[in-house]
Every structure is written in structure tokens, then in C-alpha cells.
Write a protein that holds these residues in place. Structure first.
Motif, short mmCIF file in Angstrom:
data_model
loop_
_atom_site.label_atom_id
_atom_site.label_comp_id
_atom_site.label_asym_id
_atom_site.label_seq_id
_atom_site.Cartn_x
_atom_site.Cartn_y
_atom_site.Cartn_z
N ALA A 333 0.81 -1.22 0.00
CA ALA A 333 0.00 0.00 0.00
C ALA A 333 0.84 1.27 0.00
N VAL A 334 2.03 1.21 0.58
CA VAL A 334 2.88 2.40 0.67
C VAL A 334 4.30 2.02 0.26
N GLY A 335 4.91 2.85 -0.58
CA GLY A 335 6.27 2.58 -1.01
C GLY A 335 7.14 3.82 -0.90
N ILE A 336 8.44 3.62 -0.97
CA ILE A 336 9.41 4.72 -0.99
C ILE A 336 10.34 4.47 -2.17
N SER A 337 10.41 5.44 -3.06
CA SER A 337 11.17 5.28 -4.30
C SER A 337 12.55 5.92 -4.19
N ARG A 338 13.51 5.32 -4.89
CA ARG A 338 14.85 5.91 -5.00
C ARG A 338 14.92 6.90 -6.17
#
Length: 355
Positions: A333-338
Motif C-alpha cells: 500500500a505504501v512505497g518509498i522510491s529511490r
């Protein structure tokens, strides 16, 4: 917690000496510490698997529910939570009550799974329980049923009393919950569902909050936290672990170098009980060496939405990304992108989703 064979029931009962607090009176509201001290006891553990059935073990289920209950409490209210075990450890009944008594807990909540061929939820207080134990049982029983019945059909087996060691030897209000039957196919099916485990934990947290008069906390009755150390967090080998910053949520956090050619997102899997609007909060340590434009991705029902956060400030606390419409289900549901043109390490620590 199984009542068969009889020897296992005797194990729960332990010695028959009465604890000093068994017949204590309910303290006045002002008698509670400014920050309530809550003792959570995940039943069994280590060499004691508890009840087993349908490819499930009681000790694993009680730990999962207890950890989620702790996280919901700490995320929504100013409370102090101590657990008899936070891993798959062997802890005697005497060690559990001695620890709670020595710590000066305000309440003791023991979490179990039933067995013996029945179905549904029931709760226990001591046979000559204090008024505080009765009130704690009333609050827990009602809130747990309400939370679990929001996601499934659950039979109410009633509020009961028993001569269990953890209820008798604890010197504070104490309740033991029996959360469905591990050896009944229907109940086991529910216990295998992440949304039901979340609902059970939320019911425990809401019941505890109601006992202390803490108010609604997260407001809508649902709150869950996924930490980077959880199995519900996934990230490639580019995401290294660190415990350098004291602003981390728990034991450690992840960090990665930014990249302008690939997302390589780290994801948090969340069990959303029902479709609707949810708040998404994030926790990260802050440092001048961290990224000033970290992209957080929310998998909203209408498509992914990105919120950019400056991780050089605002660390060591929950930061709200906004309200998002999320579909029901158990998914990333939640991500962190580089993928960012910002400079400095991109950090992934913990995520909270709440109503």
C-alpha cells in the motif's frame, strides 16, 4: 488456549495461592499514572506451542496479535507498554506475573487462542475479581467483538471467570482473552486472515483505551504500523540497514542512494479491512545527509499517488502524507522510491495507516 487435556488447564491455573491483588478495588481515575502502564502477555511461546490445529500454532498467533496491539496503542495514545515476551521465547507463568507486578503495571491483558471444538470469542477474569478487572473485561469484551464483527461473523461466548494463574497472581486488574478456536475450520480460516488479526489487535487496543478513558485515538477504529524490520516490508539489496540515528522508529531503518533512472521502491504491505479513506503517516530519522525530496508512493484505489518529503527535517515523529482512498485487501500500500533528483540518502523506516 486449549482445555484438553486436563493437564494443560492445570498448567494455566498454576499454584493455588491467592495473589495479593485478587480482590483489590478499582482505583480512582486519578490513581492511574499520567502515562498508563499496560502489560500485554502473549500466551505460551518457545517450547510451549499452546494449542495447535489447521496448520496454526497458538504461540505464533498470540504474539502477532500482541505485537500489533502494542503498536496500535503506542501509535495512538501516550502509554507505556511492556510485554511478557516480544519473540518466540519460553516464559513461565510465574515469571510473567512477577514481571508485571514488579514493573507496577496498571493492567494485565493475556491474549490466547482457544481449542476444544467450539467457535467464537470469550474473555475471563478471576473468580473473585476486583471491580477493576470486571470493568476491564467489560471494555475489552465489547471492543473486541465490535472490531472483529466488522470483518467477520463471530460468536459471543460470553464473559466468564476462572482460576487462571495470570488472573490470580497479578496484583492489578487482569483479563485473559480467548480469540476463536484454532481447531475449528471456520475460526482457523479467520485466524489465517491478516485483516482479522488486525481487527482483533485493534479491538484489544480500543478496549484498553476505553478502560483508561483515553478517547478515540486514531478516530475510526483502525490503525496499523509496518516497520522496516517486519516481514511485511520488502526492498532490494540496495536498501541497507542502519541503527545510526536515535530518531529511528524501532531497532533500525533502511537507506539507499538516490537514482534518476529507476524507482527500485521499497514497499510496506498493509492489510486494509474495508475500502475507504485512510490517513497515511510516515516515520523517518532526519539528517542533513538524507534526501531533500524523497518520493513516497501510496497505492490509492484510483492509481498511485506520490508525495515528496524532505527527510532532512521533521524526523523522529509521525508525519502525515494525507488522506487516500484505499481498496480493501492485503497488498503493498505504501512505497518509498529511490527515483529522485534530490540529494542524500533516501530513508525507509516505518509507515502507519489509520482511519
Amino acid at each position: 488456549m486449549s482445555y484438553q487435556p486436563l493437564s494443560r488447564r492445570n498448567l494455566l491455573r498454576g499454584a493455588v495461592l491467592l495473589g495479593a491483588g485478587a480482590a483489590g478495588v478499582l482505583p480512582a481515575a486519578s490513581a492511574f499514572a499520567a502515562v498508563p502502564k499496560i502489560y500485554i502477555d502473549p500466551g505460551h511461546g518457545g517450547t510451549d506451542s499452546g494449542a495447535v490445529g489447521n496448520s496454526l500454532q497458538e504461540k505464533a498467533l498470540t504474539l502477532a496479535i500482541s505485537l500489533k496491539t502494542r503498536d496500535i496503542l503506542k501509535a495512538n495514545w501516550s502509554v507505556d507498554v511492556r510485554m511478557s515476551r516480544a519473540t518466540d521465547a519460553t516464559v513461565s507463568l510465574t515469571a510473567r506475573t512477577n514481571d508485571a507486578n514488579a514493573w507496577g503495571a496498571d493492567i494485565f491483558v493475556s491474549i490466547h487462542i482457544n481449542s476444544g471444538g467450539g467457535t467464537g470469542f470469550e474473555s475471563y477474569r478471576y473468580t473473585s475479581a476486583s471491580a477493576g478487572s470486571v470493568r476491564l473485561q467489560d471494555n475489552l469484551h465489547a471492543k473486541i467483538l465490535a472490531a472483529t464483527r466488522a470483518v467477520a461473523t463471530v460468536t459471543d461466548r460470553g464473559k466468564k471467570a476462572a482460576n487462571f494463574h495470570v488472573l490470580r497472581e497479578s496484583t492489578m486488574p487482569a483479563v485473559l482473552t480467548e480469540n476463536l478456536f484454532i481447531d475449528t475450520a471456520y475460526d482457523a480460516g479467520l485466524l489465517k486472515r491478516a485483516d482479522f488479526i488486525n481487527a482483533t489487535a485493534n479491538g484489544h487496543a480500543q478496549g484498553i483505551a476505553a478502560y483508561f478513558g483515553l478517547g478515540g485515538g486514531g478516530g475510526g477504529g483502525f490503525s496499523t504500523i509496518v516497520d522496516n524490520a517486519s516481514s511485511r516490508f520488502t526492498g532490494s539489496g540496495n536498501w541497507a540497514a542502519s541503527a545510526w540515528s536515535a530518531q529511528r522508529y524501532d531497532a533500525d531503518y533502511r537507506y539507499a542512494t538516490p537514482d534518476t533512472t529507476t524507482s527500485d521502491a521499497a514497499w510496506y504491505k498493509v492489510a486494509i479491512p474495508t475500502a475507504g479513506a485512510y490517513y497515511v503517516d510516515v516515520w523517518h530519522p532526519a539528517d542533513t545527509g538524507y534526501n531533500n525530496a524523497t518520493p513516497y508512493i501510496v497505492a490509492a484505489s484510483g492509481g498511485n499517488q506520490t508525495v515528496v518529503v524532505d527527510q532532512r527535517s521533521g524526523g523522529g515523529a509521525w508525519r502525515n502524507l494525507g488522506s487516500f482512498n484505499l481498496a480493501a485487501g492485503d497488498y503493498n500500500a505504501v512505497g518509498i522510491s529511490r527515483w529522485t533528483t534530490g540529494t542524500g540518502y533516501v530513508v525507509a523506516d516505518a509507515v502507519r495507516v489509520r482511519k
